[in-house]
Scaffold this motif. Structure first.
Motif, mmCIF file in Angstrom:
data_model
loop_
_atom_site.group_PDB
_atom_site.id
_atom_site.type_symbol
_atom_site.label_atom_id
_atom_site.label_comp_id
_atom_site.label_asym_id
_atom_site.label_seq_id
_atom_site.Cartn_x
_atom_site.Cartn_y
_atom_site.Cartn_z
ATOM 1 N N LYS A 69 0.842 -1.203 0.000
ATOM 2 C CA LYS A 69 0.000 0.000 0.000
ATOM 3 C C LYS A 69 0.873 1.248 0.000
ATOM 4 N N SER A 70 2.014 1.166 0.690
ATOM 5 C CA SER A 70 2.936 2.304 0.713
ATOM 6 C C SER A 70 4.360 1.800 0.889
ATOM 7 N N SER A 71 5.294 2.568 0.344
ATOM 8 C CA SER A 71 6.717 2.251 0.446
ATOM 9 C C SER A 71 7.473 3.566 0.337
ATOM 10 N N VAL A 72 8.169 3.956 1.417
ATOM 11 C CA VAL A 72 8.885 5.232 1.421
ATOM 12 C C VAL A 72 10.240 5.076 2.102
ATOM 13 N N VAL A 73 11.192 5.863 1.644
ATOM 14 C CA VAL A 73 12.493 5.954 2.306
ATOM 15 C C VAL A 73 12.370 7.069 3.333
ATOM 16 N N ILE A 74 12.526 6.724 4.618
ATOM 17 C CA ILE A 74 12.355 7.722 5.672
ATOM 18 C C ILE A 74 13.694 8.203 6.236
ATOM 19 N N GLU A 88 -0.825 -5.499 2.413
ATOM 20 C CA GLU A 88 -1.741 -6.554 2.806
ATOM 21 C C GLU A 88 -1.549 -7.756 1.895
ATOM 22 N N ALA A 89 -1.405 -8.915 2.495
ATOM 23 C CA ALA A 89 -1.299 -10.166 1.743
ATOM 24 C C ALA A 89 -2.654 -10.865 1.794
ATOM 25 N N PHE A 96 -3.835 -10.612 5.593
ATOM 26 C CA PHE A 96 -2.971 -10.178 6.672
ATOM 27 C C PHE A 96 -2.360 -8.830 6.314
ATOM 28 N N ALA A 97 -2.614 -7.842 7.174
ATOM 29 C CA ALA A 97 -1.970 -6.541 6.993
ATOM 30 C C ALA A 97 -0.571 -6.618 7.587
ATOM 31 N N PHE A 98 0.360 -5.850 7.025
ATOM 32 C CA PHE A 98 1.710 -5.829 7.570
ATOM 33 C C PHE A 98 2.297 -4.432 7.482
ATOM 34 N N HIS A 99 3.219 -4.157 8.380
ATOM 35 C CA HIS A 99 3.911 -2.866 8.424
ATOM 36 C C HIS A 99 5.317 -3.128 8.951
ATOM 37 N N SER A 100 6.308 -2.462 8.365
ATOM 38 C CA SER A 100 7.672 -2.618 8.881
ATOM 39 C C SER A 100 8.515 -1.400 8.537
ATOM 40 N N LEU A 160 0.577 -19.590 1.850
ATOM 41 C CA LEU A 160 0.317 -18.158 1.679
ATOM 42 C C LEU A 160 1.611 -17.402 1.400
ATOM 43 N N ILE A 161 2.653 -17.698 2.181
ATOM 44 C CA ILE A 161 3.951 -17.026 2.002
ATOM 45 C C ILE A 161 4.518 -17.329 0.615
ATOM 46 N N ARG A 162 4.469 -18.597 0.214
ATOM 47 C CA ARG A 162 4.983 -19.001 -1.104
ATOM 48 C C ARG A 162 4.223 -18.285 -2.229
ATOM 49 N N SER A 163 2.904 -18.262 -2.128
ATOM 50 C CA SER A 163 2.072 -17.636 -3.148
ATOM 51 C C SER A 163 2.333 -16.135 -3.253
ATOM 52 N N GLU A 164 2.330 -15.437 -2.121
ATOM 53 C CA GLU A 164 2.536 -13.983 -2.127
ATOM 54 C C GLU A 164 3.954 -13.624 -2.578
#
Length: 194
Positions: A69-74, A88-89, A96-100, A160-164
């Motif tokens: 959904k978003s990807s930025v260099v901070i 989101e996968a 599953f939503a994810f953030h890192s 799920l991990i393999r597919s995504e």
């Protein structure tokens, strides 16, 4: 439609598919207790610098990787970046939503090393290597080990991990090809040649 015509149509569709000439993306997922070990190998008909340009284009990555959904260099300090990503996968009815936030060390143009600063993992370490191959091909070799904050069910989790992951690499390869093809001069019509 007779059999020969059906085969011809299927072959034509295969030729027109943008990923038809890609080597398959090989994704291996292994659960070791709470830890997920992920290995990816893919070959693409592009020079290493072209592959590098796409894999490190974090500012535009959400535009060509559909689960982001978003990807930025901070943050940026010489060859080290801080990259924040969320997405989101989806797999069937599961999502599953994810953030890192990851610290990414760039060793151009052959290696990308990243580790977790914060986010939806207890730990995350990954290395992507770009290996120049004969004929202007580049092999992408990814190895990651991470512990998610959520339990990964042994059956559906690896699937799920393999597919995504496979989908994500297909999209990265498609973007590499798109940029490579856009860099070529326009074709000269046959009637214009002397």
């Amino acid at each position: 439609m007779d059999f020969r015509r059906a085969v011809a149509v299927a072959f034509a569709m295969w030729l027109l598919c943008p990923l038809a000439h890609a080597q398959p993306v090989d994704v291996q997922v292994l659960l070791q207790g709470d830890k997920v070990v992920l290995d990816v190998s893919a070959s693409v008909a592009a020079e290493r610098e072209q592959v590098w340009a796409v894999l490190t284009d974090y500012e535009h990555m959400a535009g060509f990787v559909s689960n982001l959904k978003s990807s930025v260099v901070i943050g940026h300090d010489n060859n080290a970046l801080q990259v924040e990503q969320s997405g989101e996968a989806r797999h069937g009815l599961l999502h599953f939503a994810f953030h890192s936030v990851r610290s990414v060390e760039l060793v151009a143009p052959q290696e990308i090393r990243s580790h977790l600063v914060s986010g939806d993992f207890k730990s995350y370490e990954a290395t992507t290597r770009l290996i120049a191959e004969d004929g202007g091909h580049t092999r992408i070799a990814f190895h990651g080990e991470y512990v998610p904050n959520r339990w990964v069910p042994p059956g559906i989790g690896p699937s799920l991990i393999r597919s995504e992951t496979g989908k994500q690499y297909d999209e990265l390869i498609a973007e590499i090809r798109r940029r490579k093809n856009a860099a070529l001069p326009p074709a000269v019509p046959a009637s214009a040649t002397p």
